[in-house]
Design a protein around this motif. Structure first.
Motif, PDB file in Angstrom:
ATOM      1  N   ALA A   9     -31.351  -0.147 -43.437  1.00 20.99           N
ATOM      2  CA  ALA A   9     -31.934   0.940 -44.224  1.00 20.99           C
ATOM      3  C   ALA A   9     -30.878   1.533 -45.137  1.00 20.99           C
ATOM      4  N   ALA A  10     -31.163   1.528 -46.435  1.00 21.76           N
ATOM      5  CA  ALA A  10     -30.221   2.026 -47.435  1.00 21.76           C
ATOM      6  C   ALA A  10     -30.658   3.385 -47.958  1.00 21.76           C
ATOM      7  N   SER A  11     -29.690   4.252 -48.200  1.00 18.99           N
ATOM      8  CA  SER A  11     -29.985   5.549 -48.805  1.00 18.99           C
ATOM      9  C   SER A  11     -28.839   5.936 -49.719  1.00 18.99           C
ATOM     10  N   GLY A  12     -29.160   6.770 -50.699  1.00 17.23           N
ATOM     11  CA  GLY A  12     -28.138   7.298 -51.592  1.00 17.23           C
ATOM     12  C   GLY A  12     -27.685   6.364 -52.696  1.00 17.23           C
ATOM     13  N   PHE A  13     -28.337   5.198 -52.831  1.00 15.77           N
ATOM     14  CA  PHE A  13     -27.964   4.253 -53.897  1.00 15.77           C
ATOM     15  C   PHE A  13     -28.969   4.426 -55.017  1.00 15.77           C
ATOM     16  N   ALA A  14     -28.508   4.953 -56.160  1.00 15.01           N
ATOM     17  CA  ALA A  14     -29.427   5.423 -57.181  1.00 15.01           C
ATOM     18  C   ALA A  14     -29.867   4.355 -58.186  1.00 15.01           C
ATOM     19  N   LEU A  15     -29.267   3.202 -58.185  1.00 13.52           N
ATOM     20  CA  LEU A  15     -29.588   2.198 -59.187  1.00 13.52           C
ATOM     21  C   LEU A  15     -30.836   1.413 -58.825  1.00 13.52           C
ATOM     22  N   ASP A  16     -31.604   1.010 -59.837  1.00 10.73           N
ATOM     23  CA  ASP A  16     -32.790   0.193 -59.613  1.00 10.73           C
ATOM     24  C   ASP A  16     -32.451  -1.296 -59.531  1.00 10.73           C
ATOM     25  N   LEU A  17     -31.387  -1.704 -60.225  1.00 11.02           N
ATOM     26  CA  LEU A  17     -30.979  -3.101 -60.209  1.00 11.02           C
ATOM     27  C   LEU A  17     -29.756  -3.246 -59.321  1.00 11.02           C
ATOM     28  N   TYR A  18     -29.942  -3.966 -58.230  1.00 12.46           N
ATOM     29  CA  TYR A  18     -28.836  -4.163 -57.306  1.00 12.46           C
ATOM     30  C   TYR A  18     -29.086  -5.417 -56.497  1.00 12.46           C
ATOM     31  N   ALA A  19     -28.065  -5.857 -55.828  1.00  8.26           N
ATOM     32  CA  ALA A  19     -28.190  -6.944 -54.859  1.00  8.26           C
ATOM     33  C   ALA A  19     -27.784  -6.390 -53.500  1.00  8.26           C
ATOM     34  N   ILE A  20     -28.522  -6.779 -52.491  1.00  6.89           N
ATOM     35  CA  ILE A  20     -28.231  -6.324 -51.135  1.00  6.89           C
ATOM     36  C   ILE A  20     -28.293  -7.542 -50.233  1.00  6.89           C
ATOM     37  N   GLY A  21     -27.383  -7.601 -49.281  1.00  7.61           N
ATOM     38  CA  GLY A  21     -27.350  -8.816 -48.492  1.00  7.61           C
ATOM     39  C   GLY A  21     -26.726  -8.648 -47.134  1.00  7.61           C
ATOM     40  N   TRP A  22     -26.683  -9.759 -46.438  1.00 11.51           N
ATOM     41  CA  TRP A  22     -26.151  -9.837 -45.095  1.00 11.51           C
ATOM     42  C   TRP A  22     -24.929 -10.749 -45.061  1.00 11.51           C
ATOM     43  N   PHE A  23     -23.955 -10.281 -44.320  1.00 15.34           N
ATOM     44  CA  PHE A  23     -22.725 -11.010 -44.129  1.00 15.34           C
ATOM     45  C   PHE A  23     -22.448 -11.047 -42.635  1.00 15.34           C
ATOM     46  N   ARG A  24     -21.582 -11.938 -42.212  1.00 13.30           N
ATOM     47  CA  ARG A  24     -21.231 -11.972 -40.798  1.00 13.30           C
ATOM     48  C   ARG A  24     -19.761 -12.325 -40.621  1.00 13.30           C
ATOM     49  N   GLN A  25     -19.245 -11.850 -39.508  1.00 18.39           N
ATOM     50  CA  GLN A  25     -17.842 -12.111 -39.206  1.00 18.39           C
ATOM     51  C   GLN A  25     -17.716 -12.412 -37.724  1.00 18.39           C
ATOM     52  N   ALA A  26     -17.283 -13.625 -37.437  1.00 11.12           N
ATOM     53  CA  ALA A  26     -17.033 -14.036 -36.060  1.00 11.12           C
ATOM     54  C   ALA A  26     -15.572 -13.761 -35.728  1.00 11.12           C
ATOM     55  N   PRO A  27     -15.249 -13.639 -34.446  1.00 11.31           N
ATOM     56  CA  PRO A  27     -13.858 -13.364 -34.060  1.00 11.31           C
ATOM     57  C   PRO A  27     -12.904 -14.405 -34.635  1.00 11.31           C
ATOM     58  N   GLY A  28     -11.841 -13.933 -35.273  1.00  4.12           N
ATOM     59  CA  GLY A  28     -10.836 -14.824 -35.819  1.00  4.12           C
ATOM     60  C   GLY A  28     -11.198 -15.485 -37.129  1.00  4.12           C
ATOM     61  N   LYS A  29     -12.355 -15.128 -37.667  1.00  2.55           N
ATOM     62  CA  LYS A  29     -12.796 -15.741 -38.925  1.00  2.55           C
ATOM     63  C   LYS A  29     -12.985 -14.678 -40.000  1.00  2.55           C
ATOM     64  N   GLU A  30     -13.022 -15.137 -41.239  1.00  2.00           N
ATOM     65  CA  GLU A  30     -13.265 -14.225 -42.355  1.00  2.00           C
ATOM     66  C   GLU A  30     -14.754 -13.895 -42.454  1.00  2.00           C
ATOM     67  N   ARG A  31     -15.029 -12.759 -43.059  1.00  2.00           N
ATOM     68  CA  ARG A  31     -16.416 -12.388 -43.310  1.00  2.00           C
ATOM     69  C   ARG A  31     -17.016 -13.360 -44.311  1.00  2.00           C
ATOM     70  N   GLU A  32     -18.236 -13.826 -44.030  1.00  2.00           N
ATOM     71  CA  GLU A  32     -18.886 -14.793 -44.907  1.00  2.00           C
ATOM     72  C   GLU A  32     -20.273 -14.308 -45.306  1.00  2.00           C
ATOM     73  N   GLY A  33     -20.698 -14.728 -46.495  1.00  2.00           N
ATOM     74  CA  GLY A  33     -22.023 -14.376 -46.973  1.00  2.00           C
ATOM     75  C   GLY A  33     -23.090 -15.211 -46.298  1.00  2.00           C
ATOM     76  N   VAL A  34     -24.119 -14.559 -45.796  1.00  2.00           N
ATOM     77  CA  VAL A  34     -25.246 -15.228 -45.141  1.00  2.00           C
ATOM     78  C   VAL A  34     -26.422 -15.345 -46.093  1.00  2.00           C
ATOM     79  N   SER A  35     -26.823 -14.213 -46.655  1.00  2.00           N
ATOM     80  CA  SER A  35     -27.970 -14.198 -47.557  1.00  2.00           C
ATOM     81  C   SER A  35     -27.958 -12.903 -48.348  1.00  2.00           C
ATOM     82  N   CYS A  36     -28.464 -12.950 -49.579  1.00  2.00           N
ATOM     83  CA  CYS A  36     -28.597 -11.728 -50.370  1.00  2.00           C
ATOM     84  C   CYS A  36     -29.825 -11.850 -51.267  1.00  2.00           C
ATOM     85  N   ILE A  37     -30.298 -10.696 -51.726  1.00  2.00           N
ATOM     86  CA  ILE A  37     -31.545 -10.641 -52.477  1.00  2.00           C
ATOM     87  C   ILE A  37     -31.421  -9.634 -53.611  1.00  2.00           C
TER      88      ILE A  37
END
Length: 124
Positions: free
Chosen positions: A23-51
Motif C-alpha cells: 500500500a502506497a501513500s504520499g506519492f503525488a505523481l500520476d506517472l510512476y513505476a512500482i515494483g517488487w524486489f527481493r534480497q536473499a541472504p548474502g545476495k544483492e537485491r534483485e528486481g522481480v517485477s514492476c508495473i
C-alpha cells in the motif's frame, strides 16, 4: 511523506502460493513505476517485477516469468504480487519500491522510495 507498507509474506511449502500487497501513500505523481524486489541472504537485491501506473505494462524477471503476476489497483494505491508454484529459491526478503516516471527498470538503484521489506520463506 511517501510510505510503502508491505504485507502478505510468510512460510509456504514448495509449490504453494502467496500474495504480497504493498500500500502506497504520499506519492503525488500520476506517472510512476512500482515494483517488487527481493534480497536473499548474502545476495544483492534483485528486481522481480514492476508495473507502470498508467497502462499496466509490466516487467518480469526471468526466474519468475509464468509463476508470478503483478497487478495495480489505482483506486487503492496498492500493488500486488501473486506468487504461484513457489520454489525454495524464492526465499528472500521482498521489498516494494516506487520511482517517478513510467520507465520499467528492474534496477534497485533507480527507485526512489522503499518499504520495510517482508519475509517470504519457501520450505517443507
Amino acid at each position: 511523506q511517501v510510505q510503502l507498507v508491505e504485507s502478505g509474506g510468510g512460510l509456504v511449502q514448495p509449490g504453494g502460493s502467496l500474495r504480497l500487497s504493498c500500500a502506497a501513500s504520499g506519492f503525488a505523481l500520476d506517472l510512476y513505476a512500482i515494483g517488487w524486489f527481493r534480497q536473499a541472504p548474502g545476495k544483492e537485491r534483485e528486481g522481480v517485477s514492476c508495473i507502470r501506473s498508467t497502462d499496466g505494462s509490466a516487467y518480469y524477471g526471468d526466474s519468475v516469468k509464468g509463476r508470478f503476476t503483478i497487478s495495480l489497483d489505482n483506486a487503492k494505491n496498492t500493488v500486488y504480487l501473486q506468487m504461484n508454484s513457489l520454489k525454495p529459491e524464492d526465499t528472500a526478503v521482498y521489498y516494494c519500491g516506487i520511482r517517478a516516471g513510467g520507465r520499467l527498470v528492474p534496477a534497485p538503484g533507480e527507485y526512489d522510495y522503499w518499504g520495510q521489506g517482508i519475509q517470504v520463506t519457501v520450505s517443507s
